[in-house]
Design a protein around this motif. Structure first.
Motif: not given
Length: 75
Positions: A49-69
């Motif tokens: 992975l890139q040594p940068l600030r992104d949210w894709v280490w395991t993918g759990r954070t990206m999967r939780s990114l959604k519209v809740r209401s």
């Protein structure tokens, strides 16, 4: 409103995956380890992975990114 939120989520996830911030500037680099020890960027690089600030280490954070209401009267 839900459609508008979906478009916004797509935009945010695109920025995260390209490792850019809201101003389309490159994301900050992660701080290296201290005292000769490996740091978080080293662990990311070891996984390919890139040594940068992104949210894709395991993918759990990206999967939780959604519209809740979505509501016209409230943000």
């Amino acid at each position: 409103m839900q459609t508008t939120g979906g478009v916004l989520v797509d935009s945010i996830s695109g920025h995260i995956r390209k490792a850019v911030n809201a101003n389309d500037d490159p994301a900050q680099a992660l701080k290296p380890g201290r005292n000769g020890r490996r740091g978080y960027p080293d662990y990311r690089a070891a996984r390919g992975l890139q040594p940068l600030r992104d949210w894709v280490w395991t993918g759990r954070t990206m999967r939780s990114l959604k519209v809740r209401s979505a509501n016209e009267n409230r943000w």
